[in-house]
Design a protein around this motif. Structure first.
Motif, short mmCIF file in Angstrom:
data_model
loop_
_atom_site.label_atom_id
_atom_site.label_comp_id
_atom_site.label_asym_id
_atom_site.label_seq_id
_atom_site.Cartn_x
_atom_site.Cartn_y
_atom_site.Cartn_z
N LEU A 8 12.57 -20.02 -7.55
CA LEU A 8 11.24 -20.52 -7.86
C LEU A 8 11.33 -21.60 -8.90
CD1 LEU A 8 9.29 -17.16 -8.08
CD2 LEU A 8 9.28 -18.76 -6.20
N LEU A 9 10.49 -22.61 -8.75
CA LEU A 9 10.42 -23.69 -9.72
C LEU A 9 9.13 -23.54 -10.49
CD1 LEU A 9 11.54 -26.50 -7.28
CD2 LEU A 9 12.97 -25.27 -8.92
N LEU A 10 9.12 -22.59 -11.46
CA LEU A 10 7.91 -22.21 -12.14
C LEU A 10 8.13 -22.09 -13.63
CD1 LEU A 10 7.04 -19.37 -9.66
CD2 LEU A 10 5.78 -21.49 -9.84
N ALA A 11 7.02 -22.11 -14.37
CA ALA A 11 7.09 -21.85 -15.80
C ALA A 11 7.47 -20.40 -16.04
CB ALA A 11 5.75 -22.15 -16.46
N SER A 12 8.04 -20.11 -17.21
CA SER A 12 8.53 -18.77 -17.50
C SER A 12 7.42 -17.74 -17.49
CB SER A 12 9.24 -18.76 -18.86
OG SER A 12 8.34 -19.19 -19.88
N ALA A 13 6.21 -18.10 -17.90
CA ALA A 13 5.11 -17.15 -17.91
C ALA A 13 4.78 -16.68 -16.51
CB ALA A 13 3.88 -17.77 -18.55
N MET A 171 5.97 -30.12 1.93
CA MET A 171 7.36 -29.70 1.96
C MET A 171 8.23 -30.95 1.99
SD MET A 171 9.45 -27.39 4.74
CE MET A 171 8.29 -26.04 4.60
N LEU A 172 9.17 -31.05 1.04
CA LEU A 172 10.06 -32.19 0.98
C LEU A 172 11.27 -31.97 1.88
CD1 LEU A 172 9.94 -32.99 -2.85
CD2 LEU A 172 8.28 -33.48 -1.04
N ALA A 173 12.02 -33.03 2.10
CA ALA A 173 13.14 -32.97 3.02
C ALA A 173 14.17 -31.93 2.63
CB ALA A 173 13.79 -34.35 3.12
N GLY A 174 14.32 -31.67 1.34
CA GLY A 174 15.29 -30.67 0.89
C GLY A 174 14.78 -29.25 0.91
N GLY A 175 13.54 -29.01 1.35
CA GLY A 175 13.01 -27.66 1.41
C GLY A 175 12.21 -27.25 0.20
N GLU A 176 11.96 -28.19 -0.73
CA GLU A 176 11.13 -27.86 -1.88
C GLU A 176 9.65 -27.99 -1.52
OE1 GLU A 176 12.05 -30.13 -5.29
OE2 GLU A 176 14.00 -29.22 -5.63
N LEU A 177 8.87 -27.03 -2.00
CA LEU A 177 7.43 -27.08 -1.83
C LEU A 177 6.79 -27.56 -3.13
CD1 LEU A 177 6.35 -23.86 0.14
CD2 LEU A 177 6.52 -26.20 0.96
N TRP A 178 6.01 -28.64 -3.03
CA TRP A 178 5.22 -29.14 -4.14
C TRP A 178 3.75 -28.95 -3.77
CZ3 TRP A 178 6.66 -32.22 -8.63
CH2 TRP A 178 8.04 -32.23 -8.86
N CYS A 179 2.98 -28.37 -4.70
CA CYS A 179 1.60 -28.03 -4.39
C CYS A 179 0.66 -28.51 -5.49
CB CYS A 179 1.45 -26.51 -4.22
SG CYS A 179 2.50 -25.83 -2.91
N TRP A 180 -0.61 -28.66 -5.14
CA TRP A 180 -1.63 -29.11 -6.08
C TRP A 180 -2.97 -28.52 -5.67
CZ3 TRP A 180 0.79 -31.86 -2.35
CH2 TRP A 180 0.01 -32.45 -1.35
N GLY A 181 -3.88 -28.47 -6.63
CA GLY A 181 -5.20 -27.92 -6.35
C GLY A 181 -6.22 -28.47 -7.32
N PRO A 190 6.17 -28.37 -8.63
CA PRO A 190 7.07 -27.65 -7.73
C PRO A 190 6.75 -26.16 -7.71
CG PRO A 190 8.20 -28.22 -9.76
CD PRO A 190 6.89 -28.91 -9.81
N ARG A 191 6.80 -25.56 -6.53
CA ARG A 191 6.45 -24.16 -6.38
C ARG A 191 7.57 -23.30 -5.83
NH1 ARG A 191 2.34 -21.47 -8.89
NH2 ARG A 191 0.35 -22.55 -8.72
N LEU A 192 8.33 -23.83 -4.87
CA LEU A 192 9.32 -22.99 -4.18
C LEU A 192 10.40 -23.88 -3.61
CD1 LEU A 192 9.95 -20.08 -3.08
CD2 LEU A 192 8.66 -20.73 -1.05
N SER A 193 11.64 -23.42 -3.69
CA SER A 193 12.75 -24.15 -3.06
C SER A 193 13.32 -23.33 -1.92
CB SER A 193 13.84 -24.46 -4.09
OG SER A 193 14.43 -23.27 -4.57
N GLY A 194 14.05 -24.02 -1.04
CA GLY A 194 14.62 -23.34 0.12
C GLY A 194 13.58 -22.92 1.14
N ALA A 195 12.42 -23.59 1.17
CA ALA A 195 11.34 -23.20 2.06
C ALA A 195 11.57 -23.71 3.47
CB ALA A 195 10.01 -23.73 1.53
N VAL A 196 11.12 -22.92 4.44
CA VAL A 196 11.18 -23.32 5.84
C VAL A 196 9.80 -23.32 6.48
CG1 VAL A 196 13.55 -22.54 6.16
CG2 VAL A 196 11.66 -20.94 6.57
N ALA A 197 8.80 -22.72 5.83
CA ALA A 197 7.43 -22.70 6.36
C ALA A 197 6.47 -22.45 5.20
CB ALA A 197 7.27 -21.61 7.42
N MET A 198 5.20 -22.81 5.42
CA MET A 198 4.17 -22.63 4.39
C MET A 198 2.83 -22.44 5.07
SD MET A 198 3.84 -26.57 3.07
CE MET A 198 3.72 -27.91 4.24
N THR A 199 1.86 -21.92 4.31
CA THR A 199 0.48 -21.79 4.77
C THR A 199 -0.43 -21.83 3.56
OG1 THR A 199 -1.07 -20.43 6.05
CG2 THR A 199 0.51 -19.26 4.69
N VAL A 200 -1.61 -22.41 3.71
CA VAL A 200 -2.54 -22.52 2.59
C VAL A 200 -3.91 -21.99 3.01
CG1 VAL A 200 -1.34 -24.53 1.68
CG2 VAL A 200 -3.34 -24.85 3.14
N GLY A 201 -4.65 -21.47 2.02
CA GLY A 201 -6.03 -21.03 2.21
C GLY A 201 -6.89 -21.68 1.15
#
Length: 731
Positions: A8-13, A171-181, A190-201
């Motif tokens: 995960l590419l996240l803050a420690s909290a 989803m970037l070419a390397g499998g990283e997910l970058w998200c915004w809201g 950045p939210r997740l690395s090594g991703a192969v699929a995603m879904t949003v609500g």
């Protein structure tokens, strides 16, 4: 469940939230590798898709967009590209404020600002495309802000895209997910690395890694933690005397927004269905969905997983909150869930828990779904859609008028979104219904027989929580109009009121007139089982109610009106009547949402705007009085009128010569806004008006209806509803 977190590419909290939780075994136990191929062909699906004209599609209830292999984007319907004039619209009819929905938004046309798109995604108020260098370009409004064109800051090298009203991800070419809201002012992180699929609500997004780990994040998770903390602090304050630790001071950064769901070995795809329930497409081509929402995991509860029956050989998922569709490895489609407008494409409108094949559709390479609508791209360059085409991309019917088939009626009546008629066999047949969600548009649009314990012509009726039917015999039957899983609803009477001359159900107030002449009595109340005689009105002739007010024609032709407020108080304020000045010869009254009208013995019609003003007690909890206020009466340009009816926001009048005139209910205009009426024979003998539609009965018994048909009010499947796939015409 996995004993570790995915990368995960996240803050420690936020990382603190990514911990194993005691749940049921979420692993499907499949060891099948996620490499599927149709058994009858060795053609690679990606290679087959690249040969099609279309490479991607995304839809909303009122608009959609598709990416052409050339990189051009075509959009249709009432979407931001049309509203911002980024694409060509068809010629518009002359402006007529009295006609609703005259503007034409479809069909599909090319938008001007994108020429090298690869992927497309849409939300309710905007659309985004992956363009050159993997940048994400959007047009429209974020939430309800102003519309503009912009590139999402900091995103390059994107290969996949999903946007929503609350969460959006690339989803970037390397499998990283970058998200915004909206909560982060649209700044990606950045939210997740090594991703192969995603879904949003709306307020939740989830990612799937190559190892099968599912991780979710978003404002809904953070909000749950915040409310849970506030609840526990409230419990502490109530039990301070018994000891315990004081609440800690937490700011917004202290609430985690990440949730580890579990590991699904061999998973290919995932999607959100219902209220944050999760569906996972496994490597063996089967789909499992949670029986509880994902937030149950935070409460350390089992979300449960069930396999969708009859869903086999699947390669792609597409879901809304209410239904789902899946592409199979052999290029077909299967759907399940809500089906009231035919969005499952099986030729009917019955909701299904198991998957059903989409009728007559093959060569599917991509799917997209929205509430009440589904679409597919096919290898032979088609865009095929089924369900409710609100954007009118598949076609448009300007008239919205229909002759009810196989019906010879002796009487008609309408209420809300329903019409009933007594046919030449004395059977009561009804169509259009507020029970649409239960039985679907294919059923409610059929004039179906409704068995009643009384007989005679239909005088009037009401639907809703308490349904009532008045036949010419004078017995008012009230009860429950129950929707069955299939077929027309049934009526079970529970209350009978004898000798009723007419009744009105606004809703609230509810009124009847029992008896005739000097013996007639007006009774009103909160429900038909709790009516009380109102002795202030002598010799009532007719009554109408709507929108917390009512009007009564009484005596020698006076009209008195009153305001009403639904109250759970045992002693509502006394009913206060206001006489309408200048009207002394009324024979009938009608009430729409804002205005009241009286039909006079001379055949003239007078109307005025009526409203209820409530006077409250000092503490603001108890109504002390309800005052009826009216504007000055206005005589309409009508003559020799024999019948007056009112719907939700319109009135209609029938003349002795069989002519029909209708006008809008506009409290802000001094000018009468005449509504268009379709060509009718000159032998109309009866009118009936519902909320958004009107029906006319001819002397021959023929019944014609016009207006809105979304609920089957015109006795046909609406023209914008397609129960099976229909090809969109794209130039």
């Amino acid at each position: 469940m996995s004993a570790r977190c995915p990368v995960l590419l996240l803050a420690s909290a936020a990382l603190a939230a990514c911990t194993p939780r005691p749940t049921a075994d979420l692993n499907p136990g499949s060891t099948v590798t996620p490499e599927l191929r149709a058994p009858e062909t060795d053609e690679d699906p990606a290679e087959a898709q690249s040969k099609s004209r279309w490479v991607d599609i995304s839809i909303e209830p009122e608009f959609g967009c598709a990416v052409e292999r050339t990189g051009s984007v075509f959009c249709w319907g009432r979407g931001p590209a049309a509203e911002m004039e980024l694409r060509e619209l068809p010629d518009q009819p002359p402006s007529d404020p009295a006609v609703y929905g005259t503007r034409k938004w479809g069909p599909a046309s090319r938008i001007e600002l994108v020429h090298d798109a690869r992927r497309i995604s849409t939300a309710s108020s905007r659309a985004c495309a992956v363009v050159e260098d993997g940048r994400v370009r959007c047009w429209g409004a974020v939430r309800w802000g102003s519309q503009h064109v912009y590139d999402v800051a900091g995103i390059t090298d994107a290969v996949e895209l999903e946007i929503g009203d609350g969460e959006s991800c690339a989803m970037l070419a390397g499998g990283e997910l970058w998200c915004w809201g909206a909560e982060e002012f649209g700044v990606p992180r950045p939210r997740l690395s090594g991703a192969v699929a995603m879904t949003v609500g709306d307020g939740l997004a989830c990612g799937l890694t190559g190892q099968g780990d599912v991780v979710c994040w978003g404002q809904e998770i953070k909000s749950w933690h915040r409310y849970d903390t506030q609840f526990k602090q409230g419990q502490f304050k109530q039990g301070q005397a018994s000891g315990g630790q004081p609440p800690t001071e937490l700011d917004e950064q202290d609430f985690p927004d990440v949730l580890e769901v579990g590991r699904f070995r061999g998973a290919l795809d995932l999607a959100l269905l219902g209220w944050n329930t999760l569906c996972v497409l496994r490597g063996d081509g089967k789909t499992v969905c949670s029986t509880q929402d994902l937030l149950s995991l935070i409460r350390e509860q089992d979300i449960g997983m069930r396999e969708i029956s009859d869903a086999r050989g699947l390669a792609e998922l597409a879901t809304t909150r209410t239904h789902a569709c899946a592409r199979t490895v052999d290029g077909r489609a299967q759907c399940w869930g809500r089906n009231v407008y035919g969005q499952l494409g099986d030729g009917g409108s019955t909701t299904r828990e198991s998957a059903a094949p989409v009728a007559g559709l093959d060569g599917v390479v991509e799917l997209a779904v929205a509430e009440d609508l589904s679409c597919a791209l096919t290898r032979d360059d088609r865009i095929a859609c089924w369900g409710f085409d609100r954007g009118e991309a598949l076609g448009r019917d300007d008239s919205h008028a229909h002759v009810v088939p196989d019906l010879k009626a002796s009487s008609i009546a309408a209420f809300g979104r329903t019409t009933c008629a007594v046919d030449d066999t004395s059977a009561l047949r009804c169509w259009g219904s507020d029970t649409l969600d239960q039985i679907g548009i294919a059923e409610v649009s059929k004039p179906s027989v409704l068995a009643l314990p009384t007989s005679g012509d239909i005088v009037s009726f009401s639907t809703g929580w308490e349904a009532c039917f008045l036949r010419s015999g004078g017995a008012l039957q009230c009860g429950n109009w129950n929707a069955q899983s299939t077929g027309a609803p049934t009526f079970t009477p529970s209350t009978a009121i004898p000798e009723v001359h007419t009744f009105a159900a606004g809703p609230t107030p509810l009124c009847t007139i029992a008896g005739t002449g000097r013996k007639a009595a007006l009774s009103c109340g909160q429900s038909f089982g709790l009516l009380e005689v109102d002795r202030q009105i002598k010799a009532p002739i007719d009554v109408s109610t709507s929108n917390m007010r009512g009007c009564v024609a009484h005596g020698s032709g006076q009209v008195s009106c009153f305001g009403e407020l639904y109250s759970w108080n045992d002693q509502p304020p006394p009913r206060e009547f206001t006489k309408i000045a200048g009207i002394r010869d009324a024979v009938a009254v009608s009430s729409s949402s804002y205005s009241d009208c009286a039909l006079r013995k001379s055949g003239k019609v007078s109307c005025w705007v009526g409203q209820t003003e409530t006077e409250w007690s000092t503490d603001g909890r108890t109504p002390k009085a309800n005052h009826y206020k009216s504007s000055d009466t206005k005589d309409l340009d009508l003559d020799k009128i024999t019948q007056l009816v009112a719907g939700g926001q319109h009135h209609c009048a029938l003349s002795s010569g069989g002519a029909v005139r209708c006008w809008g209910d506009n409290p802000y205009s001094e000018t009468t806004e005449w509504k268009p009426v379709p060509d009718l024979p000159d032998d109309v003998v009866e009118l009936a008006a519902g909320n958004e539609h009107t029906c006319a009965r001819m002397k021959s018994g023929e019944v014609r209806c016009w207006g809105d048909d979304v609920w089957g009010q015109l006795a046909r499947v609406p023209t914008r509803v397609y129960l099976t796939p229909t090809v969109m015409d794209v130039p």
